[in-house]
Design a protein around this motif. Sequence first.
Motif, PDB file in Angstrom:
ATOM      1  N   ARG A   1       0.833  -1.214   0.000  1.00  0.00           N
ATOM      2  CA  ARG A   1       0.000   0.000   0.000  1.00  0.00           C
ATOM      3  C   ARG A   1       0.863   1.258   0.000  1.00  0.00           C
ATOM      4  NH1 ARG A   1      -2.250   3.170   4.089  1.00  0.00           N
ATOM      5  NH2 ARG A   1      -1.560   1.731   5.704  1.00  0.00           N
ATOM      6  N   TYR A   2       1.986   1.219   0.736  1.00  0.00           N
ATOM      7  CA  TYR A   2       2.858   2.389   0.788  1.00  0.00           C
ATOM      8  C   TYR A   2       3.620   2.568  -0.517  1.00  0.00           C
ATOM      9  CZ  TYR A   2       2.015   1.594   5.767  1.00  0.00           C
ATOM     10  OH  TYR A   2       1.427   1.389   6.974  1.00  0.00           O
ATOM     11  N   LEU A   3       3.970   1.460  -1.164  1.00  0.00           N
ATOM     12  CA  LEU A   3       4.748   1.546  -2.404  1.00  0.00           C
ATOM     13  C   LEU A   3       3.895   1.958  -3.591  1.00  0.00           C
ATOM     14  CD1 LEU A   3       7.106  -1.556  -2.129  1.00  0.00           C
ATOM     15  CD2 LEU A   3       7.742   0.843  -2.032  1.00  0.00           C
ATOM     16  N   ALA A   4       2.628   1.595  -3.578  1.00  0.00           N
ATOM     17  CA  ALA A   4       1.708   1.934  -4.675  1.00  0.00           C
ATOM     18  C   ALA A   4       2.266   1.471  -6.024  1.00  0.00           C
ATOM     19  CB  ALA A   4       1.440   3.438  -4.702  1.00  0.00           C
ATOM     20  N   GLY A   5       2.761   0.232  -6.053  1.00  0.00           N
ATOM     21  CA  GLY A   5       3.248  -0.336  -7.303  1.00  0.00           C
ATOM     22  C   GLY A   5       4.697  -0.049  -7.619  1.00  0.00           C
ATOM     23  N   ARG A   6       5.383   0.745  -6.793  1.00  0.00           N
ATOM     24  CA  ARG A   6       6.782   1.074  -7.065  1.00  0.00           C
ATOM     25  C   ARG A   6       7.703   0.036  -6.436  1.00  0.00           C
ATOM     26  NH1 ARG A   6       6.564   6.728  -4.269  1.00  0.00           N
ATOM     27  NH2 ARG A   6       5.069   5.535  -3.045  1.00  0.00           N
ATOM     28  N   ASP A   7       8.799  -0.269  -7.110  1.00  0.00           N
ATOM     29  CA  ASP A   7       9.774  -1.233  -6.609  1.00  0.00           C
ATOM     30  C   ASP A   7      10.890  -0.466  -5.898  1.00  0.00           C
ATOM     31  OD1 ASP A   7      11.194  -3.475  -6.041  1.00  0.00           O
ATOM     32  OD2 ASP A   7      11.982  -3.761  -8.071  1.00  0.00           O
ATOM     33  N   LEU A   8      10.603  -0.027  -4.667  1.00  0.00           N
ATOM     34  CA  LEU A   8      11.535   0.789  -3.900  1.00  0.00           C
ATOM     35  C   LEU A   8      11.630   0.247  -2.473  1.00  0.00           C
ATOM     36  CD1 LEU A   8      10.420   4.368  -5.025  1.00  0.00           C
ATOM     37  CD2 LEU A   8      12.488   3.160  -5.746  1.00  0.00           C
ATOM     38  N   PRO A   9      12.725   0.553  -1.777  1.00  0.00           N
ATOM     39  CA  PRO A   9      12.833   0.122  -0.379  1.00  0.00           C
ATOM     40  C   PRO A   9      11.897   0.914   0.525  1.00  0.00           C
ATOM     41  CG  PRO A   9      14.725   1.460  -1.002  1.00  0.00           C
ATOM     42  CD  PRO A   9      13.955   1.205  -2.257  1.00  0.00           C
ATOM     43  N   VAL A  10      11.501   0.298   1.640  1.00  0.00           N
ATOM     44  CA  VAL A  10      10.571   0.929   2.586  1.00  0.00           C
ATOM     45  C   VAL A  10      11.058   0.681   4.007  1.00  0.00           C
ATOM     46  CG1 VAL A  10       8.204   1.009   3.444  1.00  0.00           C
ATOM     47  CG2 VAL A  10       8.616   0.600   1.036  1.00  0.00           C
ATOM     48  N   LEU A  11      10.965   1.716   4.841  1.00  0.00           N
ATOM     49  CA  LEU A  11      11.166   1.575   6.279  1.00  0.00           C
ATOM     50  C   LEU A  11       9.803   1.639   6.958  1.00  0.00           C
ATOM     51  CD1 LEU A  11      14.198   3.790   7.411  1.00  0.00           C
ATOM     52  CD2 LEU A  11      14.112   1.326   7.156  1.00  0.00           C
ATOM     53  N   ILE A  12       9.523   0.673   7.792  1.00  0.00           N
ATOM     54  CA  ILE A  12       8.297   0.687   8.582  1.00  0.00           C
ATOM     55  C   ILE A  12       8.683   0.869  10.046  1.00  0.00           C
ATOM     56  CG2 ILE A  12       6.243  -0.581   9.263  1.00  0.00           C
ATOM     57  CD1 ILE A  12       6.203   0.096   6.347  1.00  0.00           C
ATOM     58  N   LEU A  13       8.179   1.926  10.679  1.00  0.00           N
ATOM     59  CA  LEU A  13       8.408   2.188  12.096  1.00  0.00           C
ATOM     60  C   LEU A  13       7.143   1.817  12.863  1.00  0.00           C
ATOM     61  CD1 LEU A  13      10.320   4.208  10.430  1.00  0.00           C
ATOM     62  CD2 LEU A  13      10.506   5.448  12.580  1.00  0.00           C
ATOM     63  N   LYS A  14       7.283   0.941  13.841  1.00  0.00           N
ATOM     64  CA  LYS A  14       6.118   0.424  14.560  1.00  0.00           C
ATOM     65  C   LYS A  14       6.378   0.458  16.060  1.00  0.00           C
ATOM     66  CE  LYS A  14       3.287  -3.772  14.972  1.00  0.00           C
ATOM     67  NZ  LYS A  14       3.138  -5.174  14.525  1.00  0.00           N
ATOM     68  N   LEU A  15       5.505   1.163  16.798  1.00  0.00           N
ATOM     69  CA  LEU A  15       5.587   1.192  18.255  1.00  0.00           C
ATOM     70  C   LEU A  15       5.037  -0.118  18.817  1.00  0.00           C
ATOM     71  CD1 LEU A  15       4.415   4.845  18.968  1.00  0.00           C
ATOM     72  CD2 LEU A  15       6.745   3.959  19.045  1.00  0.00           C
ATOM     73  N   LYS A  16       5.730  -0.703  19.791  1.00  0.00           N
ATOM     74  CA  LYS A  16       5.381  -2.044  20.260  1.00  0.00           C
ATOM     75  C   LYS A  16       4.059  -2.093  21.015  1.00  0.00           C
ATOM     76  CE  LYS A  16       9.876  -4.321  20.394  1.00  0.00           C
ATOM     77  NZ  LYS A  16      10.837  -5.089  21.198  1.00  0.00           N
TER      78      LYS A  16
END
Length: 583
Positions: free
Chosen positions: A207-222
């Motif tokens: 969903r964040y990439l929207a079809g793009r082939d790029l790296p992603v960082l996901i920050l998640k609070l525990k």
Amino acid sequence: MKNNRGEIKNETRKIIDLIKDYSYSIQYISLAFGVLATIFGILIIVFIRGIQFSGFLVLSIGIFAFILSLVINLSSIKKAIFSSRGAYGANTIFILIATIFILIAANSVIYILNDRGSSPSWFRSDLTASKEYELSNQAINAIGNLKEDLEVFIFLRSDSSQDKLSINRTEDLLSEFSKNSNKFNLTYKHVDPDLDPNLASSLNVDRYLAGRDLPVLILKLKESQRISYVVGKDPSEAIDVFSEKDLISALLVVNQIKQKVVLFLSGHEERDITSVDKASESFGQAKISLERDNYIVNSVTSDELSRILLSGDRESFPAALIIADATDEILTSEQNLIQEYIRFGGNLMLLLEPDSPPSLSNLVSPWGVVAGNGTLVDTASYVAPNIQFLQIKDSNLQIPDHPITHNFDVMYFPGSKFIGLSLRPDEIKITQNGRPHIKAEPIAYTTLNSWEETSNESINFDGESELAGPLPIILAVESIAAINESPVLNERGDYVTSKLIISGDTDFASNKFLFSAKNEDLFANSINWLTSDVELISIRPKIKVFRELVLTQDERNFVRWSGWIFLPVISIFLALWSWWRRR
């Protein structure tokens, strides 16, 4: 029978005596063979990967020969150890072992303190020329605002060596953030989305990439499970796919610090903000750049903007409005709406082109801003062969010092018109406390060898009808009142202030040219200046100083073999020669 036994004993003694006579030579031949075979085996294992088994075999033979020489010479070794000279050698060996142990212990303590991140500030120092590993104060503050443990997932494929290098660089950056997080744990983990698609799916990476082939960082609070994300750059284009500023923006979001809204006006054939094709003239990449700076970016029609302003909801009030090359005329009612937005304290970025309709420049005429009628030509600083493709260089004194363009070296404008102020300094009204109603500063100029070309047939300077350079290309305006209007105070008793950025060129921020020189920083810094996010302006990517040693093949071989073979052999030879003299 006695004679035969005596002869056998004599023969045995002769053999034993013969072995004793040659034992001295056998000992040292075995020692030399063992040392050489050991070194040769190690070299095979390290440098000739294809025959590593043979290397291990040679190494084993060398170690066996070395041990054999020690066993044969055991009595001499005992005498040497318990002699006065042996005691001196044993003392030297003890000091050497103790020194090595102290170094290992000191390095272990340093590693543990450094890895825990609890070391004092003086303990760690960034010695790189550009301080590329030192976090900014904004980063330290963002980390300090954490209220619970944070997990960071690095979604980046590891198919190529370039990908792996980008992973290492990202982990280095996150390591600095982790070491400075003393209140709560900040952990990070690399995930290959192809190898662990379930985790990628659970965190909605697609969903964040929207079809793009790029790296992603996901920050998640525990605990709260709040999530923010950062879309990185293509590893094939740059090894630093994420920047310090990217992480700060993501931390601001995950800490629930308010995001500002930036709107692109639509409905007049403006540039498309959905296409990310880097060969196009769209603004999709510019949108991504703003999202990395923690902005909510959307498009809005005039009717939708009118409803937002009439609602009186400050939460939905846009921090900035961008008009990117509207090719259709803007109606008078729409002009009045946008001007009212500015008077309410709104901020406008107006991007023009040489052929933009007159109604666009009319939008900012109440603030004394005027736009030229032709195309700027610069014969001293351009991208060949097109003298209308402007190259703006700090070395040519074309970039005045301003928060937006601080430390800029080069910018590119593929066709621009002149932007200026119609008011003389003495015509600008001033408040009682000395504040001008309008403050305008050009942030990019052409050179002396430039002019505004108004002819469509030929490019020749006409001194009678055309303006000569230097001419401004971009104007940064700060205003508390339009011409012939009075300043307004807000509920806090401060002047309602508006900011405008007017550029004679739009293409500099398009997908095609955004990543040329400092163009992306110019666009992002302009929005940060408009929305008063001055801190984000100061967190531009650090310059990586090129310090690679470039060698020819012969020079590389010399450095390799002199370091790996020549120096160790000389050291061994000197040691053996010293021992031979003192034996």
